[in-house]
Design a protein around this motif. Structure first.
Motif, PDB file in Angstrom:
ATOM      1  N   ILE A 278      14.232  -2.408  55.915  1.00  0.00           N
ATOM      2  CA  ILE A 278      12.839  -2.967  54.974  1.00  0.00           C
ATOM      3  C   ILE A 278      13.584  -2.691  53.966  1.00  0.00           C
ATOM      4  N   ALA A 279      13.372  -4.361  53.729  1.00  0.00           N
ATOM      5  CA  ALA A 279      14.251  -4.213  52.097  1.00  0.00           C
ATOM      6  C   ALA A 279      12.462  -4.335  51.196  1.00  0.00           C
ATOM      7  N   THR A 280      11.658  -4.237  50.989  1.00  0.00           N
ATOM      8  CA  THR A 280      10.143  -4.276  49.898  1.00  0.00           C
ATOM      9  C   THR A 280      10.891  -3.865  48.304  1.00  0.00           C
ATOM     10  N   ALA A 281      11.891  -3.145  47.653  1.00  0.00           N
ATOM     11  CA  ALA A 281      12.455  -3.288  46.587  1.00  0.00           C
ATOM     12  C   ALA A 281      12.520  -4.636  45.434  1.00  0.00           C
ATOM     13  N   ALA A 282      11.581  -5.231  44.704  1.00  0.00           N
ATOM     14  CA  ALA A 282      12.259  -5.960  43.436  1.00  0.00           C
ATOM     15  C   ALA A 282      13.432  -5.614  43.146  1.00  0.00           C
ATOM     16  N   VAL A 283      14.343  -5.603  43.322  1.00  0.00           N
ATOM     17  CA  VAL A 283      15.944  -5.499  42.739  1.00  0.00           C
ATOM     18  C   VAL A 283      16.178  -6.746  41.824  1.00  0.00           C
ATOM     19  N   ALA A 284      16.098  -6.462  41.025  1.00  0.00           N
ATOM     20  CA  ALA A 284      16.646  -7.210  39.490  1.00  0.00           C
ATOM     21  C   ALA A 284      17.916  -8.242  39.856  1.00  0.00           C
ATOM     22  N   ASP A 285      17.313  -9.193  39.653  1.00  0.00           N
ATOM     23  CA  ASP A 285      19.105 -10.146  40.294  1.00  0.00           C
ATOM     24  C   ASP A 285      19.965 -10.239  39.162  1.00  0.00           C
ATOM     25  N   TRP A 286      19.749 -10.074  38.047  1.00  0.00           N
ATOM     26  CA  TRP A 286      20.715  -9.887  37.217  1.00  0.00           C
ATOM     27  C   TRP A 286      20.794  -8.384  35.959  1.00  0.00           C
ATOM     28  N   ASN A 312      23.510  -9.589  39.709  1.00  0.00           N
ATOM     29  CA  ASN A 312      23.492  -8.213  40.464  1.00  0.00           C
ATOM     30  C   ASN A 312      23.551  -8.668  42.358  1.00  0.00           C
ATOM     31  N   PRO A 313      24.069  -7.244  43.271  1.00  0.00           N
ATOM     32  CA  PRO A 313      24.589  -8.156  44.546  1.00  0.00           C
ATOM     33  C   PRO A 313      23.386  -7.932  44.835  1.00  0.00           C
ATOM     34  N   ASP A 314      23.026  -8.680  46.209  1.00  0.00           N
ATOM     35  CA  ASP A 314      22.535  -8.779  47.607  1.00  0.00           C
ATOM     36  C   ASP A 314      21.925  -8.170  48.682  1.00  0.00           C
ATOM     37  N   ILE A 315      21.111  -6.727  47.888  1.00  0.00           N
ATOM     38  CA  ILE A 315      21.560  -5.852  49.372  1.00  0.00           C
ATOM     39  C   ILE A 315      21.464  -6.368  50.505  1.00  0.00           C
ATOM     40  N   LEU A 316      19.868  -6.727  50.912  1.00  0.00           N
ATOM     41  CA  LEU A 316      19.388  -7.336  51.814  1.00  0.00           C
ATOM     42  C   LEU A 316      20.167  -8.721  52.676  1.00  0.00           C
ATOM     43  N   ALA A 317      21.564  -9.231  51.980  1.00  0.00           N
ATOM     44  CA  ALA A 317      21.931 -10.595  52.176  1.00  0.00           C
ATOM     45  C   ALA A 317      23.746  -9.527  53.001  1.00  0.00           C
ATOM     46  N   VAL A 329      14.094  -6.665  57.680  1.00  0.00           N
ATOM     47  CA  VAL A 329      13.347  -7.469  57.170  1.00  0.00           C
ATOM     48  C   VAL A 329      13.215  -7.714  55.554  1.00  0.00           C
ATOM     49  N   GLY A 330      12.759  -8.678  55.552  1.00  0.00           N
ATOM     50  CA  GLY A 330      13.308  -9.031  53.915  1.00  0.00           C
ATOM     51  C   GLY A 330      11.080  -9.376  53.628  1.00  0.00           C
ATOM     52  N   PHE A 331      11.364  -9.280  52.518  1.00  0.00           N
ATOM     53  CA  PHE A 331       9.973  -9.218  51.663  1.00  0.00           C
ATOM     54  C   PHE A 331      10.052 -10.179  50.140  1.00  0.00           C
ATOM     55  N   ALA A 332       9.813 -11.661  50.489  1.00  0.00           N
ATOM     56  CA  ALA A 332       9.843 -12.073  49.559  1.00  0.00           C
ATOM     57  C   ALA A 332       8.596 -12.404  48.991  1.00  0.00           C
ATOM     58  N   ALA A 333       8.059 -11.824  47.545  1.00  0.00           N
ATOM     59  CA  ALA A 333       6.947 -12.109  46.816  1.00  0.00           C
ATOM     60  C   ALA A 333       8.005 -13.017  45.649  1.00  0.00           C
ATOM     61  N   GLU A 334       6.410 -14.254  45.929  1.00  0.00           N
ATOM     62  CA  GLU A 334       6.664 -15.525  45.139  1.00  0.00           C
ATOM     63  C   GLU A 334       5.449 -15.930  44.126  1.00  0.00           C
ATOM     64  N   ALA A 344      12.836 -19.877  53.220  1.00  0.00           N
ATOM     65  CA  ALA A 344      14.558 -20.758  52.188  1.00  0.00           C
ATOM     66  C   ALA A 344      15.256 -19.668  52.580  1.00  0.00           C
ATOM     67  N   LYS A 345      14.376 -18.288  52.669  1.00  0.00           N
ATOM     68  CA  LYS A 345      15.000 -17.067  51.895  1.00  0.00           C
ATOM     69  C   LYS A 345      15.656 -16.145  53.858  1.00  0.00           C
ATOM     70  N   LEU A 346      14.904 -16.910  54.258  1.00  0.00           N
ATOM     71  CA  LEU A 346      15.387 -15.607  55.611  1.00  0.00           C
ATOM     72  C   LEU A 346      16.216 -16.419  56.120  1.00  0.00           C
ATOM     73  N   GLN A 347      16.740 -18.011  55.869  1.00  0.00           N
ATOM     74  CA  GLN A 347      17.381 -18.796  56.419  1.00  0.00           C
ATOM     75  C   GLN A 347      18.793 -18.052  55.730  1.00  0.00           C
ATOM     76  N   ARG A 348      18.968 -18.786  53.625  1.00  0.00           N
ATOM     77  CA  ARG A 348      19.580 -18.168  53.388  1.00  0.00           C
ATOM     78  C   ARG A 348      20.378 -16.574  53.537  1.00  0.00           C
ATOM     79  N   LYS A 349      19.446 -15.304  53.529  1.00  0.00           N
ATOM     80  CA  LYS A 349      19.885 -14.351  53.491  1.00  0.00           C
ATOM     81  C   LYS A 349      20.339 -13.743  55.307  1.00  0.00           C
ATOM     82  N   ARG A 350      19.900 -14.946  55.802  1.00  0.00           N
ATOM     83  CA  ARG A 350      20.227 -14.565  57.820  1.00  0.00           C
ATOM     84  C   ARG A 350      19.961 -13.940  58.015  1.00  0.00           C
TER      85      ARG A 350
HETATM   86  N1  CTP Z   1      17.054  -8.252  47.813  1.00  0.00           N
HETATM   87  C1  CTP Z   1      17.593  -7.325  47.719  1.00  0.00           C
HETATM   88  N2  CTP Z   1      18.473  -7.774  46.605  1.00  0.00           N
HETATM   89  C2  CTP Z   1      18.610  -8.553  45.687  1.00  0.00           C
HETATM   90  C3  CTP Z   1      17.889  -9.573  45.725  1.00  0.00           C
HETATM   91  C4  CTP Z   1      17.005  -9.245  46.380  1.00  0.00           C
HETATM   92  O1  CTP Z   1      17.768  -6.583  48.619  1.00  0.00           O
HETATM   93  N3  CTP Z   1      19.203  -8.456  44.973  1.00  0.00           N
HETATM   94  C5  CTP Z   1      15.940  -8.506  48.590  1.00  0.00           C
HETATM   95  C6  CTP Z   1      14.201  -7.993  48.414  1.00  0.00           C
HETATM   96  O2  CTP Z   1      13.819  -6.668  48.643  1.00  0.00           O
HETATM   97  C7  CTP Z   1      13.883  -8.929  49.528  1.00  0.00           C
HETATM   98  C8  CTP Z   1      14.367  -9.426  49.411  1.00  0.00           C
HETATM   99  O3  CTP Z   1      15.910  -9.685  49.298  1.00  0.00           O
HETATM  100  O4  CTP Z   1      13.708  -7.776  50.668  1.00  0.00           O
HETATM  101  C9  CTP Z   1      13.903 -11.709  48.863  1.00  0.00           C
HETATM  102  O5  CTP Z   1      13.643 -10.378  47.143  1.00  0.00           O
HETATM  103  P1  CTP Z   1      13.888 -11.912  46.580  1.00  0.00           P
HETATM  104  O6  CTP Z   1      13.585 -11.193  44.972  1.00  0.00           O
HETATM  105  O7  CTP Z   1      12.306 -12.231  46.751  1.00  0.00           O
HETATM  106  O8  CTP Z   1      14.695 -13.243  46.383  1.00  0.00           O
HETATM  107  P2  CTP Z   1      15.742 -13.531  45.291  1.00  0.00           P
HETATM  108  O9  CTP Z   1      16.760 -13.056  46.819  1.00  0.00           O
HETATM  109  O10 CTP Z   1      15.969 -12.376  44.329  1.00  0.00           O
HETATM  110  O11 CTP Z   1      15.582 -14.749  45.153  1.00  0.00           O
HETATM  111  P3  CTP Z   1      14.737 -15.494  44.209  1.00  0.00           P
HETATM  112  O12 CTP Z   1      15.014 -14.668  42.352  1.00  0.00           O
HETATM  113  O13 CTP Z   1      15.015 -16.795  43.848  1.00  0.00           O
HETATM  114  O14 CTP Z   1      12.731 -15.697  44.307  1.00  0.00           O
END
Ligand code: CTP
Length: 410
Positions: A278-286, A312-317, A329-334, A344-350
């Protein structure tokens, strides 16, 4: 955790045995009644040397029982009646002597009689040991604890720390709040028994230099509530947490990390040995492409520094792409168009399931409302679309998860 009526309708028999921790049991009665429980206190003779039945009666609002010869009960069998009425019996504090008595099935006074005579199906027995560290570590006590556990008794603690005798070590009774939470957890439906669950929570922190960095407003509360709810539901839980100041939920294995890369490095191998992620972390994208070893100084600089960022690596994907991935299980904070982005995230992250929430409305707050989205459908949680506190939401989510896991092909 809360003042909510989490023990509403529960009848708890609270047994006190001899120990200085009896003073904490007074507070425990207050917490249990505040959480909605009715509390029936039974005290041993030794407990009465530490705190009076008067205090416990006043706090519980019920007559305290101290003797098996108490003739107030019409049938003159308080040891039978008290156990039959109980949803659980909690012994706090549980002395070394009383544990020995329980382990051998002795029943020479009212409290041990009640424990032995209780209907075991309906009234679980929980004990909160409290004693000097030498007494706790003694092989005799450890033998008794093992016997009690084998008999189905739940052992809460003990904690570690300063002891009334002046020593430091294992043997302190858990604090009243922890005991109340343990009782609340005890009554949660065990829908995830035997499952292993990995949770990420909180923000990440991407350093720019030794004193600055890039982070976000995620408080970690939702992820910590999920870890707690999963543990309460009977799962074996590992929580990988970014930098947050939240207490570790009882019984949860916690690994602290700082950056997205560190989270990735911990999560990827762990995910291979968990059934659910269950990926609830708000991971920094960059993150900054390079990190300065020394603090970047303002002195003498006419123009503000600029930073190159790298992804950064996408951990969930990455977890979802493992050869044998856990149920993800992903979390989408929008901030807008929740359903569209979640799909869209559901599909992108499979991944099979994503939980949407409106980030700015929920970050740091105790209340939230969720949108459960899979490839075919979506529905709000709670079902009526209202707001609920994060722990209640997490518990609803665990039920949802258990139902979905049960439907998976074996
Ligand atoms: N996530 C992750 N690793 C990352 C980014 C996101 O594991 N580097 C996971 C989050 O924990 C969450 C899901 O992916 O469960 C969606 O995160 P979110 O930040 O909403 O999505 P992004 O893929 O970053 O898309 P965007 O920034 O375009 O909304």
């Amino acid at each position: 955790m809360s003042d909510r009526n989490e023990l509403q309708g529960r009848h708890i028999v609270l047994g006190l045995t001899g120990g200085i921790a009896c003073y904490k049991s007074a507070e425990l009665v207050r917490l249990l009644t505040k959480a909605g429980a009715t509390v029936q206190v039974i005290m041993t003779e030794a407990a009465e040397a530490f705190i009076t039945p008067v205090t416990m009666q006043a706090l519980s609002g019920r007559l305290v029982y101290t003797s098996q010869w108490d003739a107030r009960a019409a049938n003159n069998m308080p040891h039978i009646n008290l156990g039959r009425e109980a949803d659980a019996i909690l012994i706090a504090p549980a002395s070394a002597d009383f544990l020995a008595k329980l382990a051998t099935g002795r029943a020479d006074e009212l409290l041990s009689l009640t424990c032995l005579a209780r209907p075991r199906e309906s009234a679980a027995l929980l004990v909160a040991p409290a004693m000097n560290r030498e007494m706790w570590s003694h092989p005799a006590t450890q033998r008794n604890i093992a016997t009690l556990q084998a008999d189905g008794t739940v052992v809460l603690g003990p904690g570690c720390g300063d002891q009334a005798c002046g020593e430091t070590g294992d043997g302190r009774m858990l604090e009243p709040e922890a005991l109340r939470d343990a009782l609340v957890a005890h009554f949660q439906p065990k829908v995830l028994t035997g499952r292993t669950v990995l949770v990420t929570a909180g923000p990440t922190f991407e350093p720019i230099d030794p004193v600055r960095g890039i982070t976000n407003h995620s408080s970690g509360k939702m992820g910590f509530a999920i870890a707690r709810a999963a543990q309460e539901a009977g799962a074996d839980v590992t929580l990988v947490a970014g930098p947050v100041h939240l207490p570790t939920p009882a019984g949860v294995r916690r690994i602290d990390v700082m950056t997205a890369q560190q989270m990735y490095d911990v999560v990827l191998p762990a995910a291979a040995v968990h059934e659910v992620f269950i990926a609830t972390a708000a991971v920094a994208d960059w993150r900054p492409a390079s990190q300065s070893d020394q603090k970047i100084k303002k002195e003498g600089k006419k123009v503000a520094p600029t930073f190159e960022l790298t992804e950064n690596p996408d951990i969930l994907a990455a977890v979802a792409a493992l050869p044998r991935p856990p149920y993800c299980v992903g979390f989408a904070a929008e901030s807008e168009h929740l359903l569209m982005h979640a799909q869209a995230k559901l599909q992108r992250k499979r991944i099979p399931l994503i939980i949407g929430n409106l980030g700015p409305a929920t970050f740091g707050r105790d209340d939230n409302s969720l949108l459960v989205v899979d490839a075919q459908s979506h529905h709000p949680l709670p079902a009526d679309g209202s707001q609920a506190d994060k722990l209640s939401l997490a518990r609803l989510l665990m039920q949802e998860l258990a139902d979905r896991l049960a439907r998976l092909p074996a």
